[in-house]
Write a protein that holds these residues in place. Structure first.
Motif, PDB file in Angstrom:
ATOM      1  N   ASP A 238       0.825  -1.208   0.000  1.00 17.22           N
ATOM      2  CA  ASP A 238       0.000   0.000   0.000  1.00 17.22           C
ATOM      3  C   ASP A 238       0.862   1.263   0.000  1.00 17.22           C
ATOM      4  O   ASP A 238       0.485   2.287  -0.576  1.00 17.22           O
ATOM      5  N   ARG A 239       2.027   1.203   0.625  1.00 17.34           N
ATOM      6  CA  ARG A 239       2.937   2.368   0.628  1.00 17.34           C
ATOM      7  C   ARG A 239       3.358   2.723  -0.794  1.00 17.34           C
ATOM      8  O   ARG A 239       3.369   3.905  -1.176  1.00 17.34           O
ATOM      9  N   ASP A 240       3.676   1.713  -1.579  1.00 15.45           N
ATOM     10  CA  ASP A 240       4.062   1.964  -2.969  1.00 15.45           C
ATOM     11  C   ASP A 240       2.877   2.484  -3.775  1.00 15.45           C
ATOM     12  O   ASP A 240       2.997   3.460  -4.528  1.00 15.45           O
ATOM     13  N   ILE A 248       6.811   2.328  -8.528  1.00  9.24           N
ATOM     14  CA  ILE A 248       6.297   1.117  -9.181  1.00  9.24           C
ATOM     15  C   ILE A 248       6.626   1.147 -10.665  1.00  9.24           C
ATOM     16  O   ILE A 248       7.140   0.181 -11.239  1.00  9.24           O
ATOM     17  N   VAL A 249       6.339   2.282 -11.296  1.00 11.63           N
ATOM     18  CA  VAL A 249       6.576   2.416 -12.737  1.00 11.63           C
ATOM     19  C   VAL A 249       8.055   2.285 -13.057  1.00 11.63           C
ATOM     20  O   VAL A 249       8.449   1.560 -13.990  1.00 11.63           O
ATOM     21  N   THR A 250       8.901   2.956 -12.289  1.00  9.64           N
ATOM     22  CA  THR A 250      10.343   2.901 -12.531  1.00  9.64           C
ATOM     23  C   THR A 250      10.869   1.480 -12.371  1.00  9.64           C
ATOM     24  O   THR A 250      11.700   1.007 -13.181  1.00  9.64           O
ATOM     25  N   THR A 251      10.391   0.782 -11.360  1.00  8.44           N
ATOM     26  CA  THR A 251      10.846  -0.584 -11.086  1.00  8.44           C
ATOM     27  C   THR A 251      10.498  -1.524 -12.233  1.00  8.44           C
ATOM     28  O   THR A 251      11.341  -2.322 -12.687  1.00  8.44           O
ATOM     29  N   ILE A 252       9.270  -1.457 -12.727  1.00  8.18           N
ATOM     30  CA  ILE A 252       8.843  -2.353 -13.791  1.00  8.18           C
ATOM     31  C   ILE A 252       9.427  -1.943 -15.138  1.00  8.18           C
ATOM     32  O   ILE A 252       9.815  -2.801 -15.955  1.00  8.18           O
TER      33      ILE A 252
END
Length: 257
Positions: A238-240, A248-252
């Motif tokens: 939930d924090r993300d 989230i976007v940068t990670t994926i």
């Protein structure tokens, strides 16, 4: 109840215990006959109440003044509509209810409503498209129109829908929902919230249910098996989702070509 009378609403009494449906019926008895349940309240009765709301929402024709009662939110209908009966209560039809919420809720909450409506079988995509066309002059319809093509009834919870929307709004390809991963014999082994099958990338939302010790053991076994099969997994909380969606976007994005 041995003749005991229960107060269901001011001026409305019953001779048996009052449940949620009884309370709604009692409220409707205090309102003009044209009143019908709408928005959050109707969505719950239709089976896609993913947005919590303490108040009861009803709709009235614009020429009828809004009653003022505690816990009641009244909306004047911009478009005429005939009510449908759900559990014996007059409600705004499911498609109208879903689109009303999709155009008035914040974007991150609007897609989960549409996903849940389709998943519950209350509407199909064509119903939503037709309803959006009817709403074309109303505030917020642009948001609803942009979300209808993204609807996926396979989404199993509000956060999963929100996670998918964060990825899409971040400019990433639309991920597949509820991705089944097969073992070497072609048998379904594990199902992922979201994923890019061709790249063997899995994406999961970890909620409170993942804090259970038995669930944690299961998750670790699954993570190890998926890694051995060549899957790259990323997990978000939930924090993300609510505080740092860009993470989230940068990670994926870093995992995609």
């Amino acid at each position: 109840m041995n003749g005991q009378v229960v107060r269901a609403r001011r001026g409305v009494y019953a001779n048996c215990p009052v449940d949620d449906l009884d309370a709604l019926q009692a409220l409707l008895l205090c309102l003009p006959s044209e009143a019908m349940l709408s928005r959050h309240t109707a969505a719950r009765l239709h089976g896609f109440g993913v947005l919590s709301e303490g108040a009861v929402h009803v709709q009235l024709p614009p020429e009828i003044p809004k009653p003022r009662l505690p816990g009641l939110v009244v909306h004047h209908a911009a478009l005429p509509v005939e009510p449908v009966l759900v559990s014996g209560l007059p409600c705004v039809p499911a498609a109208r209810c879903a689109v009303d919420l999709a155009r008035t809720a914040r974007r991150l909450d609007a897609l989960p409503v549409l996903d849940a409506a389709v998943r519950a079988g209350a509407v199909c995509r064509d119903d939503l498209i037709e309803e959006v066309l009817a709403h074309r002059a109303l505030p917020g319809v642009r948001q609803a129109r942009s979300l209808v093509p993204l609807v996926d009834g396979r989404a199993e919870c509000r956060q999963e829908s929100q996670l998918r929307l964060v990825l899409i709004d971040g400019g990433l390809p639309v991920p597949e929902s509820q991705v089944w991963v097969l073992d070497g014999e072609g048998i379904r082994r594990f199902r992922l919230d979201l994923g890019y099958r061709e790249r063997q990338i899995g994406i999961e939302y970890d909620g409170l249910s993942h804090l259970n010790r038995d669930r944690l053991r299961y998750d670790r076994d699954r993570a190890n098996w998926l890694a051995a099969e060549g899957w790259t997994m990323r997990y978000f909380t939930d924090r993300d989702l609510y505080r740092r969606p860009a993470h989230i976007v940068t990670t994926i994005r870093a995992l995609l070509p």
